[in-house]
Design a protein around this motif. Sequence first.
Motif, PDB file in Angstrom:
ATOM      1  N   PHE A   1      39.120  -2.125  76.759  1.00 11.71           N
ATOM      2  CA  PHE A   1      37.928  -1.297  76.657  1.00 11.71           C
ATOM      3  C   PHE A   1      37.961  -0.437  75.395  1.00 11.71           C
ATOM      4  O   PHE A   1      38.882   0.352  75.189  1.00 11.71           O
ATOM      5  CB  PHE A   1      37.807  -0.383  77.883  1.00 11.71           C
ATOM      6  N   GLY A   2      36.950  -0.635  74.544  1.00 11.65           N
ATOM      7  CA  GLY A   2      36.786   0.206  73.363  1.00 11.65           C
ATOM      8  C   GLY A   2      37.582  -0.215  72.153  1.00 11.65           C
ATOM      9  O   GLY A   2      37.487   0.432  71.108  1.00 11.65           O
ATOM     10  N   CYS A   3      38.366  -1.291  72.226  1.00 12.21           N
ATOM     11  CA  CYS A   3      39.183  -1.688  71.072  1.00 12.21           C
ATOM     12  C   CYS A   3      38.355  -2.468  70.051  1.00 12.21           C
ATOM     13  O   CYS A   3      38.174  -2.034  68.921  1.00 12.21           O
ATOM     14  CB  CYS A   3      40.390  -2.508  71.523  1.00 12.21           C
ATOM     15  N   GLN A   4      37.886  -3.640  70.436  1.00 10.16           N
ATOM     16  CA  GLN A   4      37.026  -4.476  69.605  1.00 10.16           C
ATOM     17  C   GLN A   4      37.717  -5.053  68.368  1.00 10.16           C
ATOM     18  O   GLN A   4      37.078  -5.633  67.503  1.00 10.16           O
ATOM     19  CB  GLN A   4      35.777  -3.696  69.152  1.00 10.16           C
ATOM     20  N   LYS A   5      39.027  -4.900  68.220  1.00 10.90           N
ATOM     21  CA  LYS A   5      39.724  -5.448  67.055  1.00 10.90           C
ATOM     22  C   LYS A   5      39.931  -6.956  67.211  1.00 10.90           C
ATOM     23  O   LYS A   5      40.000  -7.479  68.314  1.00 10.90           O
ATOM     24  CB  LYS A   5      41.088  -4.779  66.890  1.00 10.90           C
TER      25      LYS A   5
ATOM     26  N   PRO B   1      33.123   1.486  80.732  1.00  9.73           N
ATOM     27  CA  PRO B   1      32.120   2.464  80.307  1.00  9.73           C
ATOM     28  C   PRO B   1      31.036   2.626  81.357  1.00  9.73           C
ATOM     29  O   PRO B   1      30.832   1.747  82.201  1.00  9.73           O
ATOM     30  CB  PRO B   1      31.558   1.844  79.025  1.00  9.73           C
ATOM     31  N   ILE B   2      30.331   3.742  81.274  1.00  9.38           N
ATOM     32  CA  ILE B   2      29.200   4.017  82.165  1.00  9.38           C
ATOM     33  C   ILE B   2      27.959   4.217  81.317  1.00  9.38           C
ATOM     34  O   ILE B   2      27.957   5.018  80.374  1.00  9.38           O
ATOM     35  CB  ILE B   2      29.458   5.274  83.026  1.00  9.38           C
ATOM     36  N   PHE B   3      26.903   3.467  81.611  1.00 12.86           N
ATOM     37  CA  PHE B   3      25.611   3.621  80.944  1.00 12.86           C
ATOM     38  C   PHE B   3      24.626   4.099  81.995  1.00 12.86           C
ATOM     39  O   PHE B   3      24.212   3.331  82.868  1.00 12.86           O
ATOM     40  CB  PHE B   3      25.146   2.294  80.335  1.00 12.86           C
TER      41      PHE B   3
ATOM     42  N   TRP C   1      29.314   7.029  78.407  1.00  7.38           N
ATOM     43  CA  TRP C   1      30.651   7.583  78.355  1.00  7.38           C
ATOM     44  C   TRP C   1      31.616   6.624  79.032  1.00  7.38           C
ATOM     45  O   TRP C   1      31.210   5.707  79.756  1.00  7.38           O
ATOM     46  CB  TRP C   1      30.705   8.974  78.996  1.00  7.38           C
ATOM     47  N   TRP C   2      32.907   6.839  78.755  1.00  7.98           N
ATOM     48  CA  TRP C   2      33.940   6.034  79.392  1.00  7.98           C
ATOM     49  C   TRP C   2      34.322   6.707  80.700  1.00  7.98           C
ATOM     50  O   TRP C   2      34.517   7.917  80.747  1.00  7.98           O
ATOM     51  CB  TRP C   2      35.154   5.892  78.474  1.00  7.98           C
ATOM     52  N   SER C   3      34.433   5.921  81.769  1.00  2.17           N
ATOM     53  CA  SER C   3      34.690   6.510  83.080  1.00  2.17           C
ATOM     54  C   SER C   3      36.038   7.207  83.157  1.00  2.17           C
ATOM     55  O   SER C   3      36.243   8.078  84.006  1.00  2.17           O
ATOM     56  CB  SER C   3      34.595   5.436  84.179  1.00  2.17           C
TER      57      SER C   3
ATOM     58  N   TYR D   1      24.958   9.715  73.169  1.00  2.56           N
ATOM     59  CA  TYR D   1      23.610   9.209  73.457  1.00  2.56           C
ATOM     60  C   TYR D   1      23.193   8.128  72.465  1.00  2.56           C
ATOM     61  O   TYR D   1      22.158   7.513  72.606  1.00  2.56           O
ATOM     62  CB  TYR D   1      22.602  10.367  73.457  1.00  2.56           C
ATOM     63  N   ASP D   2      24.039   7.899  71.466  1.00  2.00           N
ATOM     64  CA  ASP D   2      23.837   6.833  70.499  1.00  2.00           C
ATOM     65  C   ASP D   2      24.997   5.854  70.650  1.00  2.00           C
ATOM     66  O   ASP D   2      26.154   6.261  70.802  1.00  2.00           O
ATOM     67  CB  ASP D   2      23.818   7.409  69.069  1.00  2.00           C
ATOM     68  N   PHE D   3      24.701   4.550  70.595  1.00  2.00           N
ATOM     69  CA  PHE D   3      25.739   3.564  70.870  1.00  2.00           C
ATOM     70  C   PHE D   3      26.846   3.611  69.832  1.00  2.00           C
ATOM     71  O   PHE D   3      28.036   3.474  70.170  1.00  2.00           O
ATOM     72  CB  PHE D   3      25.139   2.154  70.935  1.00  2.00           C
ATOM     73  N   ASP D   4      26.488   3.794  68.554  1.00  2.00           N
ATOM     74  CA  ASP D   4      27.519   3.852  67.513  1.00  2.00           C
ATOM     75  C   ASP D   4      28.447   5.042  67.744  1.00  2.00           C
ATOM     76  O   ASP D   4      29.669   4.933  67.565  1.00  2.00           O
ATOM     77  CB  ASP D   4      26.883   3.929  66.131  1.00  2.00           C
TER      78      ASP D   4
END
Length: 238
Positions: A96-100, A118-120, A126-128, A136-139
Amino acid sequence: VKLFVDHYNKKNAEKSSPLSTDDLHLKIVGGDHLDNEERVRESLKAGDECYLLGKDSEGSKAKSEQAEGYKAAPVCTPVEKKAVKNADGKLRCKNFGCQKLFDPDGPPQECQHHKAAPIFHETAKWWSCCPDSKAYDFDEFMKIPGCTQGFCTNESQAKKRFLGGTDLRADSAPVRLDANAPPDPRQKLESMRRGLVAVGVDSALFEKVAGKLAQNGDLEQVCEVLKGRFSSALNNLQ
């Protein structure tokens, strides 16, 4: 079926396309599917409950399988989705959150990631595992630093890759104080009756026997007596 279809079509004439009796049939709760040609009064007993099902549900097929005898349901083996490498032979880390990107055949590659999904919810993200860091912005959300160290992997951390409002409401739902309480003996007897009716036992016969055993008023004792007799009958069949 025709009575229901006529009532539904009359009530919803302008809202939806009409239903057809040829596309529907009845199924007794805990029992058989009924073909449209069968007479309800000859197939149903007093107190039986029914579902109204579409033609795509298991009807005549279920009956033919019953005639062949009991068969265990086929075991479905999930098809494992093979990871796709990019042109350089690398995979995207699923922490979660790495994306490498990392080389699955190379040495372990360290990564900083989050421990939970994550929670949308509405416009907030935010991350649970880090509820105090919201965006509030995805980036901006993706820039929230991970809370744990590990190594890049192609294995998902959880079945659900993200959570939403439904999950939040489920987590905050009130817990029944009697959730772990033993079932009421009346519920046990009703479940027993439904199960026996499903395999062809006469409902009236079960009610007669259970009523005779319940003359002392102790329904829990009735459940124990029936359990013992059914267990004995099954052991004799081994």
